[in-house]
Design an enzyme around this catalytic site. Structure first.
Site, PDB file in Angstrom:
ATOM      1  N   ASP A  55       0.890  -1.174   0.000  1.00  0.00           N
ATOM      2  CA  ASP A  55       0.000   0.000   0.000  1.00  0.00           C
ATOM      3  C   ASP A  55       0.914   1.205   0.000  1.00  0.00           C
ATOM      4  O   ASP A  55       2.153   1.060  -0.043  1.00  0.00           O
ATOM      5  CB  ASP A  55      -0.945  -0.019   1.216  1.00  0.00           C
ATOM      6  CG  ASP A  55      -2.268   0.689   0.903  1.00  0.00           C
ATOM      7  OD1 ASP A  55      -2.222   1.866   0.511  1.00  0.00           O
ATOM      8  OD2 ASP A  55      -3.325   0.061   1.039  1.00  0.00           O
ATOM      9  N   HIS A  76      -3.033   3.538  -4.412  1.00  0.00           N
ATOM     10  CA  HIS A  76      -2.426   3.066  -3.158  1.00  0.00           C
ATOM     11  C   HIS A  76      -1.009   2.555  -3.445  1.00  0.00           C
ATOM     12  O   HIS A  76      -0.587   1.537  -2.895  1.00  0.00           O
ATOM     13  CB  HIS A  76      -3.271   1.949  -2.531  1.00  0.00           C
ATOM     14  CG  HIS A  76      -4.509   2.452  -1.856  1.00  0.00           C
ATOM     15  ND1 HIS A  76      -4.505   2.978  -0.589  1.00  0.00           N
ATOM     16  CD2 HIS A  76      -5.795   2.524  -2.295  1.00  0.00           C
ATOM     17  CE1 HIS A  76      -5.750   3.337  -0.260  1.00  0.00           C
ATOM     18  NE2 HIS A  76      -6.538   3.088  -1.286  1.00  0.00           N
ATOM     19  N   GLU A 105     -10.237   3.135  -4.538  1.00  0.00           N
ATOM     20  CA  GLU A 105      -9.901   4.504  -4.152  1.00  0.00           C
ATOM     21  C   GLU A 105      -8.861   5.177  -5.045  1.00  0.00           C
ATOM     22  O   GLU A 105      -7.965   5.844  -4.560  1.00  0.00           O
ATOM     23  CB  GLU A 105      -9.414   4.530  -2.693  1.00  0.00           C
ATOM     24  CG  GLU A 105     -10.473   4.072  -1.723  1.00  0.00           C
ATOM     25  CD  GLU A 105     -10.048   4.223  -0.274  1.00  0.00           C
ATOM     26  OE1 GLU A 105     -10.808   4.839   0.479  1.00  0.00           O
ATOM     27  OE2 GLU A 105      -8.992   3.722   0.112  1.00  0.00           O
TER      28      GLU A 105
END
Ligand code: ACM
Length: 760
Positions: A196, A266, A327
């Site tokens: 991440d 990410h 995201e």
């Protein structure tokens, strides 16, 4: 309302003993499909012989380890032959008779002289896990197992638990402790969130900078509203040998590991190491506050990711490879001439379709190696990759849409108690966690198959998963605290049939032995509080307090002076009745202390023999509350008293989005009157962040939940609230808006207080 709750608690504690004796599941978690009790017991002693088709089978070895480590026994283990009769007691572990059993199913029979576990592979393993749960935890106690017949099989084929090791790193031994728990509770997929923005945690031979640079960030923790950057480099990764070791360890416990390599977002950890994979190579990516960087969809990026995934697939035999997809802030693609040209060339209408192109390319590559992708539900945007499995996290909607498109779905909605990074209660003493509440009762109540799906579509819900994101999990003690006891509820909803779910036996009886086991195995867990409501105020002249605990051997200590109870305070033994003089208050505070010394958070109940409060002498009719904004980035409402005022005005609602446009973080004090329609006891509650304060007629409503006796008319209301800014690159969206509820006398309806009863 609250009086009713406490009476119920008292009732439950009196029936506990009877419940335990009648527990249909003999303490087992997850509840089996069928358990038929029989008379008699089997006594497991040191002369009991274990007979197995394959004495060296890993499941048999694990049973042997259990006997040695948990019972202090070294029983003989021999090859099973159905024709050889023997005296004495025996445990037979066999696949004979398992041909007709469904995958992962087992049958366990206990008679006075013989225990038989029938199952193939995982089925035999789960049968052994069930058998282990039937042993007493205390090894000095004789192991008398009641006779019974269990037939069992799982409801879902995918029963997952996700651990994020990027935000905080957990070493191999710590990860294995999670895997042990999963195995004991019949979970079979460990989703390992290996990369991440905050750290790349898996060695990739071809790209050593991924761990050399991407494995380190500049400090231990940042981006929370309570911790500040400490400037201490934070680092950690698994070598490929360590990964192989964990994969093998998990496989021996019938747990598949699904590795996750996040893309396209990410990805700052990777992009710190290889900035050339961004659309606009940017050295500010080294700034650790930037954690949601995006790969550019160039051939160079695809080659890089294919090379990474080739090494990943060599390490993980999993059919599923998770490629993230959540995201993605696509701003860098909007600003990139390369991306805009590529979209034109591929006839893609927007950046969502560009993400879809990205994911579909990666899917093609992964499919070409005989594997399948899983992605978070945003992979639906811009068109789903043809063979993808969708992990529905933002809610259930993504999962529903994917099932309707005949794609497999794993349910893990953050809104239903499956996000184990969320708080476990509203107590301000709860360790800092993510800003939502998910008590284990919520996890337990979740039904993963949405009703809107047709019978055919329902087949695509292949399972569910609990997720532990670790932004707020810096230690292994916190890791275990977050998942325990919620993982037990996950286990039951993933394995047990809906008709076998039984929250009362689960929470009041069955959990007990499992807490005892956790203590014996030295896991840290959240000790359930003595009352479910953390902090409340009740109105009346007489109260009976009956705090309770399901943890065996735990003590409850209490105070009546408002102090947090400590070991030396009064020990609770049986229900206590308090008569409160007119106009006075008493506070009953209780803490549970387990035999291993773990303690619950305190719960407090204010018992108030309150005369009804007269209405205020308010004659105005100006709608809305006065608001005062207070400058600052707060962590507790009391801080609002010490900070400078910003501006003031009238707010018609408690909605704060307008303020948020100009002030990313602020304190707000609302003041005015609430119109009370009739005399009586009203229950108030505030649902916002845990640290909101609500006052009615200058009485603080305890922990945002409590009652007051009021005469009809206008009464003063005051709310102290603060909100914080979202944290870039994390799911921290800032505190949600405040909502105030009221329950009118004689009703059970929790009504949202809206602008129409508020005045200034
Ligand atoms: C997620 O929680 N961002 C998948």
């Amino acid at each position: 309302m609250k009086l009713f709750t406490l009476t119920l608690v008292l009732f439950i504690s009196l029936v506990d003993v009877a419940l335990a004796q009648n527990d249909p599941y003999e303490g087992l978690i997850p509840a089996p499909v069928s358990l038929v009790k029989a008379t008699g017991t089997f006594t497991f002693g040191k002369l009991t012989v274990v007979k197995a088709d394959k004495p060296k089978d890993k499941a048999v070895e694990l049973f042997k380890d259990f006997l040695v480590n948990n019972r202090g026994l070294a029983n003989k283990v021999i090859k099973y032959s159905p024709t050889t009769k023997s005296g004495g007691t025996s445990v037979i572990l066999t696949s004979r008779g398992a041909d007709k059993l469904p995958a992962e199913a087992y049958k366990l029979t206990i008679t006075p002289r013989k225990i038989t576990v029938i199952g193939k592979g995982a089925g035999l393993f789960y049968g052994i896990q069930t058998l282990i749960q039937l042993f007493p935890v205390d090894k000095t106690v004789a192991a008398n197992l009641p006779c019974m017949v269990i037939n069992d099989e799982p409801r879902f084929g995918y029963r997952g638990m996700m651990l994020d090791v990027s935000r905080h790193f957990f070493n191999v031994a710590q990860v294995k402790k999670v895997i042990d728990l999963m195995a004991a509770y019949k979970l079979n997929n460990f989703h390992w969130h290996l990369v991440d923005g905050q750290g790349w945690r898996i060695e990739i031979k071809k790209y050593p900078k991924l761990t050399e640079i991407g494995g380190t960030r500049q400090q231990t923790m940042f981006g929370t509203n309570r911790d500040w950057p400490d400037g201490q480099p934070y680092t950690g990764f698994y070598t490929q040998d360590e990964i192989r070791d964990v994969v093998k360890y998990a496989a021996e416990r019938y747990i598949n590991i699904v590795p996750e390599i996040e893309m396209p977002a990410h990805s700052d950890a990777a992009l710190r190491a290889y900035p050339e994979l961004m659309c606009t190579p940017d050295t500010s990516v080294k700034n650790p506050a930037r954690t949601n960087g995006l790969y550019c969809p160039t051939e160079e990026t695809f080659t890089f990711l294919e090379n990474v995934l080739t090494e990943v697939m060599a390490l993980f035999p999993s059919k599923y490879i998770h490629i993230g997809g959540d995201e993605a802030n696509k701003q860098p693609w909007k600003e990139s001439a390369f991306c805009q040209a590529l979209m034109k060339q591929l006839n893609l209408k927007d950046e969502k379709e560009l993400q879809s192109y990205f994911i579909q390319r990666m899917e093609k590559f992964i499919n070409s190696k005989g594997r399948s992708i899983i992605g978070w539900d945003e992979i639906l945007e811009g068109g789903l990759a043809p063979n993808a499995t969708v992990m529905s996290w933002t809610g259930e909607q993504g999962g529903i849409a994917a099932a309707q498109q005949k794609h497999n779905v794993i349910m893990t909605p953050q809104t239903t108690g499956l996000y184990f990074d969320h708080y476990q209660s509203r107590s301000p003493l709860e360790p800092v966690s993510f800003g939502r509440y998910a008590e284990f009762s919520e996890t337990y109540k979740y039904e993963p198959i949405p009703k809107v799906l047709t019978a055919d579509e329902r087949k695509y819900i292949v399972g569910l998963q609990g997720n532990l994101w670790t932004e707020f999990v810096p230690t292994v003690a916190k890791l275990q605290y977050q998942i325990l006891p919620r993982i037990f509820a996950l286990s039951e909803i993933a394995w047990s049939k809906p008709e076998n779910k039984d929250y009362q036996s689960f929470s009041e009886v069955r959990l007990a032995k499992h807490f005892e086991r956790l203590d014996a195995m030295h896991y840290n867990y959240r000790v359930p509080t003595a009352f479910e409501v953390i902090d409340t105020m009740m109105i009346g002249a007489q109260f009976t307090m009956a705090p309770k605990t399901v943890v065996p051997g735990a003590r409850i200590v209490y105070t009546l002076n408002g102090r947090d109870p400590v070991d030396t305070d009064l020990g609770y033994e049986s229900p206590i009745t308090f008569n409160i003089p007119a106009g006075e208050k008493r506070v009953f505070k209780a803490v549970v202390i387990t035999p291993s010394g773990r303690r619950s958070l305190p719960t407090s109940t204010i018992m108030y023999n309150q005369a009804p409060v007269a209405a205020a002498n308010y004659t105005g009719n100006s709608a809305g509350l006065k608001f005062t904004l207070i400058k600052g980035n707060f962590t507790a409402p009391d801080q609002l008293d010490y900070a400078p005022k910003d501006s003031a005005g009238i707010a018609k609602t408690l909605e704060t989005s307008e303020f948020r446009k100009t002030r990313p973080a602020s304190g707000i004090i609302y003041e005015g009157y609430i119109s009370i329609p009739a005399d009586g006891v009203y229950n108030f509650s505030a649902a916002a962040y845990n640290d909101t304060q609500l006052f009615i007629d200058d009485n603080k409503i305890a922990d945002n939940e409590g009652a007051l006796s009021l005469f009809k008319g206008y009464h003063k209301i005051k709310i102290k609230y603060f909100y914080t800014a979202p944290v870039p690159g994390t799911r921290r969206r800032g505190n949600p808006a405040i909502r105030i509820y009221m329950i009118a006398p004689g009703t059970m309806d929790k009504k949202l207080i809206t602008g129409d009863v508020l005045y200034n």
